[in-house]
Motif scaffolding. Structure first.
Motif, PDB file in Angstrom:
ATOM      1  N   SER A 103       0.819  -1.211   0.000  1.00 45.80           N
ATOM      2  CA  SER A 103       0.000   0.000   0.000  1.00 45.80           C
ATOM      3  C   SER A 103       0.853   1.260   0.000  1.00 45.80           C
ATOM      4  N   CYS A 104       0.512   2.169  -0.899  1.00 49.07           N
ATOM      5  CA  CYS A 104       1.153   3.490  -0.961  1.00 49.07           C
ATOM      6  C   CYS A 104       0.069   4.465  -1.394  1.00 49.07           C
ATOM      7  N   VAL A 105      -0.695   4.953  -0.414  1.00 47.93           N
ATOM      8  CA  VAL A 105      -1.876   5.744  -0.739  1.00 47.93           C
ATOM      9  C   VAL A 105      -1.926   7.002   0.119  1.00 47.93           C
ATOM     10  N   GLY A 106      -2.673   7.991  -0.352  1.00 48.10           N
ATOM     11  CA  GLY A 106      -2.863   9.211   0.403  1.00 48.10           C
ATOM     12  C   GLY A 106      -1.549   9.881   0.735  1.00 48.10           C
ATOM     13  N   ARG A 122       6.486  -4.789  -7.713  1.00 51.47           N
ATOM     14  CA  ARG A 122       5.452  -5.074  -8.703  1.00 51.47           C
ATOM     15  C   ARG A 122       4.064  -5.222  -8.078  1.00 51.47           C
ATOM     16  N   ASP A 123       4.008  -5.518  -6.779  1.00 46.13           N
ATOM     17  CA  ASP A 123       2.721  -5.726  -6.108  1.00 46.13           C
ATOM     18  C   ASP A 123       2.186  -4.454  -5.449  1.00 46.13           C
ATOM     19  N   ALA A 124       2.844  -3.330  -5.648  1.00 43.40           N
ATOM     20  CA  ALA A 124       2.411  -2.101  -4.977  1.00 43.40           C
ATOM     21  C   ALA A 124       1.061  -1.624  -5.502  1.00 43.40           C
ATOM     22  N   THR A 125       0.266  -1.059  -4.599  1.00 43.20           N
ATOM     23  CA  THR A 125      -1.002  -0.427  -4.955  1.00 43.20           C
ATOM     24  C   THR A 125      -0.893   1.051  -4.630  1.00 43.20           C
ATOM     25  N   LEU A 126      -1.104   1.905  -5.636  1.00 47.11           N
ATOM     26  CA  LEU A 126      -0.891   3.340  -5.509  1.00 47.11           C
ATOM     27  C   LEU A 126      -2.217   4.061  -5.712  1.00 47.11           C
ATOM     28  N   ALA A 127      -2.457   5.089  -4.894  1.00 45.84           N
ATOM     29  CA  ALA A 127      -3.700   5.856  -5.042  1.00 45.84           C
ATOM     30  C   ALA A 127      -3.595   7.154  -4.268  1.00 45.84           C
ATOM     31  N   THR A 128      -4.340   8.173  -4.750  1.00 45.92           N
ATOM     32  CA  THR A 128      -4.400   9.428  -4.006  1.00 45.92           C
ATOM     33  C   THR A 128      -5.336   9.290  -2.808  1.00 45.92           C
ATOM     34  N   ALA A 129      -6.501   8.699  -3.004  1.00 40.54           N
ATOM     35  CA  ALA A 129      -7.422   8.268  -1.934  1.00 40.54           C
ATOM     36  C   ALA A 129      -8.183   9.389  -1.224  1.00 40.54           C
ATOM     37  N   PHE A 130      -7.767  10.628  -1.344  1.00 40.36           N
ATOM     38  CA  PHE A 130      -8.372  11.691  -0.529  1.00 40.36           C
ATOM     39  C   PHE A 130      -9.852  11.901  -0.820  1.00 40.36           C
ATOM     40  N   SER A 131     -10.236  11.892  -2.094  1.00 45.43           N
ATOM     41  CA  SER A 131     -11.629  12.197  -2.425  1.00 45.43           C
ATOM     42  C   SER A 131     -12.594  11.155  -1.870  1.00 45.43           C
TER      43      SER A 131
END
Length: 256
Positions: A103-106, A122-131
């Protein structure tokens, strides 16, 4: 924090919560980064997370409790923790490499983008997530993301809040490559070790020039390059590197 000579690995260590950031972790990370930045013996830094995740962003359980005391109390963390952390990473006079797994979010994504270089598992999940929780950007995301992927794509990622994969991140220019699952730290450490043995003063000048380039016109940029080049040219590393080049030898940099 683990140190090996001029290299330091800073680890967000709350694996039971995917390294979500509560007050204790934020204070420790803020203060550790400031300590590393101020240490002239540190010439390369890796930022990573424990337990197979980089950082899941703000701990929302803690955040919910603080909201009961008022939104001003809950959101004070932006100025108190996130802003100093990002500022320290971006401005420290030495390169910082993010090793990103899971996890690499917000705010976690904001911290990763604040680093100079990134290695994604390769298994990382990326997202801004704030909204998704009716918030907007913090941790420097509105500054770093458009510069990394362009304004149009940044709007998509922030407003729609969709997650994206490392392969997309590489294609957009956020990272230069992908490591196999569990190998991001090894690859980031290899890169940071190389940087820690490099011309640290020159790296610091380059970081400043690149960070400020969006706020200057051409004339101001040329002037800033002139000043930075003069400072870099006066270092021991430059003089020794030129001699080594002429002698067809590999230079050994001291960071001075």
């Amino acid at each position: 924090m683990d140190r090996d000579g001029a290299l330091v690995v800073v680890t967000v260590n709350r694996p039971e919560r995917r390294n979500a950031l509560d007050a204790e972790v934020k204070v420790a990370l803020r203060d550790t980064l400031a300590e590393v930045a101020a240490d002239p013996g540190v010439r390369g830094v890796v930022l990573t997370g424990a337990g197979g995740h980089f950082c899941a962003g703000q701990d929302l359980k803690e955040h919910a409790g603080l909201l009961e005391q008022g939104s001003d109390v809950a959101l004070a963390t932006v100025a108190e923790h996130y802003n100093p952390m990002v500022t320290t990473i971006v401005t420290m006079p030495k390169p910082v490499v993010a090793a990103v797994e899971g996890s690499c979010v917000g705010a976690g994504l904001g911290l990763a983008l604040a680093c100079d270089l990134r290695v994604f598992g390769r298994d990382a999940t990326l997202a801004t997530a704030f909204s998704a929780i009716a918030l907007t950007c913090d941790s420097g995301l509105s500054y770093a993301l458009p510069r990394a992927v362009g304004e149009a794509r940044a709007r998509e990622l922030v407003l729609l809040g969709r997650s994206f994969r490392p392969e997309e991140a590489v294609g957009w220019g956020i990272a230069g490559g992908i490591a196999e699952p569990g190998e991001a730290l090894t690859e980031a450490t290899r890169i940071a070790t190389r940087l820690a043995a490099g011309p640290t003063s020159a790296y610091a000048e380059s970081k400043r020039l690149l960070a400020d380039t969006w706020t200057r016109d051409l004339a101001a940029t040329l002037g800033a390059e002139d000043e930075a080049q003069r400072r870099a040219g006066a270092t021991e590393d430059h003089a020794l590197a030129v001699k080594a080049f002429l002698a067809k030898e590999r230079p050994v940099f001291s960071g001075r």
